[in-house]
Motif scaffolding. Structure first.
Motif, PDB file in Angstrom:
ATOM      1  N   ARG A 210     -11.743   5.580  -2.552  1.00  0.00           N
ATOM      2  CA  ARG A 210     -11.208   6.946  -2.661  1.00  0.00           C
ATOM      3  C   ARG A 210     -10.021   7.121  -1.722  1.00  0.00           C
ATOM      4  N   THR A 211      -8.902   7.529  -2.309  1.00  0.00           N
ATOM      5  CA  THR A 211      -7.648   7.629  -1.575  1.00  0.00           C
ATOM      6  C   THR A 211      -7.063   9.025  -1.713  1.00  0.00           C
ATOM      7  N   LEU A 212      -6.766   9.655  -0.592  1.00  0.00           N
ATOM      8  CA  LEU A 212      -6.059  10.931  -0.583  1.00  0.00           C
ATOM      9  C   LEU A 212      -4.571  10.647  -0.390  1.00  0.00           C
ATOM     10  N   ASP A 213      -3.772  11.129  -1.320  1.00  0.00           N
ATOM     11  CA  ASP A 213      -2.333  10.840  -1.358  1.00  0.00           C
ATOM     12  C   ASP A 213      -1.568  12.124  -1.038  1.00  0.00           C
ATOM     13  N   LEU A 214      -1.205  12.303   0.234  1.00  0.00           N
ATOM     14  CA  LEU A 214      -0.444  13.477   0.655  1.00  0.00           C
ATOM     15  C   LEU A 214       1.013  13.068   0.848  1.00  0.00           C
ATOM     16  N   THR A 215       1.645  12.697  -0.255  1.00  0.00           N
ATOM     17  CA  THR A 215       3.041  12.280  -0.225  1.00  0.00           C
ATOM     18  C   THR A 215       3.779  12.987  -1.349  1.00  0.00           C
ATOM     19  N   ARG A 216       5.114  13.114  -1.194  1.00  0.00           N
ATOM     20  CA  ARG A 216       5.878  13.856  -2.189  1.00  0.00           C
ATOM     21  C   ARG A 216       7.106  13.112  -2.694  1.00  0.00           C
ATOM     22  N   ILE A 217       7.803  12.428  -1.796  1.00  0.00           N
ATOM     23  CA  ILE A 217       9.051  11.795  -2.182  1.00  0.00           C
ATOM     24  C   ILE A 217       8.820  10.302  -2.301  1.00  0.00           C
ATOM     25  N   LEU A 218       9.580   9.624  -3.004  1.00  0.00           N
ATOM     26  CA  LEU A 218       9.307   8.429  -3.787  1.00  0.00           C
ATOM     27  C   LEU A 218       8.393   7.369  -3.177  1.00  0.00           C
ATOM     28  N   ALA A 219       8.652   6.923  -1.943  1.00  0.00           N
ATOM     29  CA  ALA A 219       7.902   5.774  -1.416  1.00  0.00           C
ATOM     30  C   ALA A 219       6.401   6.024  -1.382  1.00  0.00           C
ATOM     31  N   GLY A 220       5.980   7.155  -0.811  1.00  0.00           N
ATOM     32  CA  GLY A 220       4.553   7.441  -0.719  1.00  0.00           C
ATOM     33  C   GLY A 220       3.873   7.526  -2.066  1.00  0.00           C
ATOM     34  N   PRO A 221       4.440   8.303  -3.015  1.00  0.00           N
ATOM     35  CA  PRO A 221       3.836   8.336  -4.354  1.00  0.00           C
ATOM     36  C   PRO A 221       3.765   6.972  -5.031  1.00  0.00           C
ATOM     37  N   VAL A 222       4.769   6.112  -4.813  1.00  0.00           N
ATOM     38  CA  VAL A 222       4.713   4.751  -5.364  1.00  0.00           C
ATOM     39  C   VAL A 222       3.527   3.996  -4.769  1.00  0.00           C
ATOM     40  N   GLY A 223       3.295   4.159  -3.462  1.00  0.00           N
ATOM     41  CA  GLY A 223       2.156   3.498  -2.833  1.00  0.00           C
ATOM     42  C   GLY A 223       0.838   3.950  -3.427  1.00  0.00           C
ATOM     43  N   VAL A 310      -2.652   5.944   6.578  1.00  0.00           N
ATOM     44  CA  VAL A 310      -1.368   5.296   6.280  1.00  0.00           C
ATOM     45  C   VAL A 310      -0.273   6.327   6.489  1.00  0.00           C
ATOM     46  N   SER A 311       0.714   5.992   7.314  1.00  0.00           N
ATOM     47  CA  SER A 311       1.794   6.930   7.631  1.00  0.00           C
ATOM     48  C   SER A 311       3.138   6.332   7.248  1.00  0.00           C
ATOM     49  N   LEU A 312       3.945   7.126   6.557  1.00  0.00           N
ATOM     50  CA  LEU A 312       5.299   6.736   6.173  1.00  0.00           C
ATOM     51  C   LEU A 312       6.302   7.611   6.906  1.00  0.00           C
ATOM     52  N   THR A 313       7.329   7.007   7.485  1.00  0.00           N
ATOM     53  CA  THR A 313       8.435   7.747   8.067  1.00  0.00           C
ATOM     54  C   THR A 313       9.749   7.165   7.560  1.00  0.00           C
ATOM     55  N   ALA A 314      10.836   7.860   7.839  1.00  0.00           N
ATOM     56  CA  ALA A 314      12.151   7.347   7.459  1.00  0.00           C
ATOM     57  C   ALA A 314      12.631   6.293   8.441  1.00  0.00           C
ATOM     58  N   GLY A 326      14.464  11.788   6.364  1.00  0.00           N
ATOM     59  CA  GLY A 326      15.379  10.852   5.718  1.00  0.00           C
ATOM     60  C   GLY A 326      14.869  10.427   4.361  1.00  0.00           C
ATOM     61  N   PHE A 327      15.793   9.968   3.540  1.00  0.00           N
ATOM     62  CA  PHE A 327      15.486   9.477   2.198  1.00  0.00           C
ATOM     63  C   PHE A 327      16.169   8.128   2.010  1.00  0.00           C
ATOM     64  N   ASP A 328      15.741   7.392   1.017  1.00  0.00           N
ATOM     65  CA  ASP A 328      16.244   6.047   0.759  1.00  0.00           C
ATOM     66  C   ASP A 328      17.769   6.001   0.767  1.00  0.00           C
ATOM     67  N   SER A 329      18.414   6.847  -0.011  1.00  0.00           N
ATOM     68  CA  SER A 329      19.868   6.784  -0.130  1.00  0.00           C
ATOM     69  C   SER A 329      20.549   6.974   1.218  1.00  0.00           C
ATOM     70  N   MET A 355      18.998   0.110  -7.040  1.00  0.00           N
ATOM     71  CA  MET A 355      17.801   0.933  -7.176  1.00  0.00           C
ATOM     72  C   MET A 355      17.412   1.394  -5.793  1.00  0.00           C
ATOM     73  N   GLN A 356      16.476   2.336  -5.712  1.00  0.00           N
ATOM     74  CA  GLN A 356      16.010   2.808  -4.410  1.00  0.00           C
ATOM     75  C   GLN A 356      14.954   1.831  -3.892  1.00  0.00           C
ATOM     76  N   ILE A 357      15.425   0.640  -3.552  1.00  0.00           N
ATOM     77  CA  ILE A 357      14.502  -0.442  -3.215  1.00  0.00           C
ATOM     78  C   ILE A 357      13.809  -0.195  -1.881  1.00  0.00           C
ATOM     79  N   LEU A 358      14.425   0.549  -0.967  1.00  0.00           N
ATOM     80  CA  LEU A 358      13.740   0.843   0.289  1.00  0.00           C
ATOM     81  C   LEU A 358      12.518   1.712   0.017  1.00  0.00           C
TER      82      LEU A 358
END
Length: 458
Positions: A210-223, A310-314, A326-329, A355-358
């Protein structure tokens, strides 16, 4: 560095058995997209690492190992994030987003959210309701690049000056990033091993996780989507007060989707109830945002011993930019990739990666880290914290080397890897998972649905 060497280096960070690497097959080679960087290898290695770690966790749960294959072209196409709804591919960029010439160089501005766009236009002295792109371009000529970058950061907006690699490497943040590993997997508390649900041989390796996904912008949702493709029960938690990007239709495949307002006591209580039965808590909000509401990794480990946070930062957790949005671009521009691609093309015109590979690679690295931490929790107990950042992924991409004549490559045809499926947003056409699991194929049990469709209950 080729994909296999990159995967081997990633595996050394995992703490997982090295003999699992015998089960991976990697095909293809760069260039697969027009770029002087090894974007294909980055896509393939990060996806392969996530898939193999998920399968190794499945093996730890009592089922035999299985072979995993990842084709580089398929992986790179998956990392474009391309999709269409009812036959139309949406325009993913706001008209004001992009690279601007300024008094002494260039600045890239991210305006996909209305409050970021309006704030940037006001900083330029323009009326957000009447300004045109041409107005913004003229106004930007009055700014020096670093001054505009600094002014936007002070206001909580998002823009970065264009730098070369040498300029980034000489900066305090560049030096902080170069001193850190690609990702970290850290034990943050004591807990006994937490038994995962029994796994049958025909079930995907993360079934019952069971995974709680509290992400909004691309990298987190992809994970989160990657974890879902390997069988995890992923619940996307959105705020009813915050906007989302159009890509949510593609990145929500396989997930439940609920609304919780964490500014309210009821919302926070509901999230704590979900955390009580969760194995993974993944978040990508601005640094300190969820901690201020009581959901720091330490608080999670205290209330739910054995959890994997799991924590994501720019820009990572160290250095003067550690608190910046921050965002990929923007990270591409700040770190030197746009400058380097222009230099490789011979015309000196800054250009983005294809592509937004980062974002994409960081998302799969989040899934990789989560699976590794879950494996370690099963072996030795403890609560765990996985940290990933776009800038550290960028540093890794640089380490993979350059691709001679890579910019001469043509974008491959994605038709062989496209699937169509109903969704809560319309008929969705998108790239199927590129990780091929021999015994339990990756896929999505649930269609993507709009935020708030499901109840906040496992």
């Amino acid at each position: 560095m080729n994909s296999r060497a990159a995967l081997n280096a990633l595996w050394q960070l995992s703490g997982l058995p090295s003999d699992a690497l015998e089960r991976i097959s990697l095909t293809g080679r760069d260039p697969v997209f027009p770029s002087s960087f090894a974007v294909g290898a980055a896509a393939q290695a990060s996806i392969a690492a996530a898939a193999l770690a998920a399968c190794e966790l499945g093996h730890a749960r009592g089922v035999p190992r299985q072979n995993v294959a990842v084709d580089m072209t398929h992986a790179a196409l998956e990392c474009t994030g391309w999709f269409s709804l009812d036959g139309t591919a949406p325009d993913l960029w706001d008209p004001f987003a992009g690279l601007y010439r300024c008094a002494d160089g260039h600045v890239r501005v991210h305006t996909n959210f209305r409050h970021h766009r309006d704030g940037a236009l006001r900083l330029l002295g323009l009326n957000p309701d009447t300004a045109t792109r041409a107005d913004a371009e003229r106004a930007m000529l009055n700014w020096r690049a670093l001054d505009f970058e600094r002014a936007t950061a002070e206001r909580g907006l998002v823009a970065t000056a264009l730098r070369s690699f040498d300029q980034w490497d000489a900066s305090p943040q560049g030096q902080a990033i170069s001193a850190q590993p690609l990702l970290s997997i850290t034990r943050i508390g004591d807990a006994p091993p937490r038994t995962l649900p029994a796994l049958a041989q025909n079930e995907r390796p993360l079934s019952g996780v069971r995974t709680l996904d509290l992400t909004r912008i691309l990298a987190g949702p992809v994970g989160g989507r990657a974890l879902a493709s390997f069988g995890a029960d992923v619940m996307l938690v959105n705020s009813p007060q915050l906007p989302n990007i159009a890509a949510i239709a593609e990145t929500s495949r396989g997930k439940r989707s609920v609304h919780l307002d964490l500014r309210t006591e009821d919302g926070r209580d509901a999230l704590w109830r979900l955390i009580g039965d969760a194995h993974v808590f993944s978040q990508g909000y601005r640094p300190g945002g969820l901690a201020a509401l009581g959901f720091s990794p330490a608080a999670l480990a205290h209330r739910r011993p054995g959890i994997v946070a799991v924590s994501l930062t720019a820009y990572g957790s160290q250095g003067p930019w550690s608190q910046r949005r921050g965002f990929d671009s923007l990270v591409q521009t700040a770190m030197g990739f746009n400058h380097a691609e222009g230099a490789a093309a011979g015309d000196g015109k800054p250009r983005a990666l294809p592509m937004q590979i980062l974002d994409q690679a960081s998302g799969f690295l989040m899934a990789f880290g989560a699976a590794c931490a879950l494996w370690r929790q099963q072996q030795e107990g403890g609560s765990w914290h996985v940290e990933v950042s776009l800038a550290q992924t960028g540093q890794w991409l640089r380490s993979l080397g350059r691709v001679e004549h890579g910019l001469a490559a043509e974008k491959p045809d994605d038709t062989p890897w496209l699937d169509s499926m109903p969704s809560g947003f319309g008929l969705l056409r998108a790239i199927r998972p590129s990780a091929q699991l021999l015994r339990t194929p990756a896929g999505y049990d649930r269609p993507s649905v709009p935020p708030g469709t499901d109840r906040p209950k496992w």
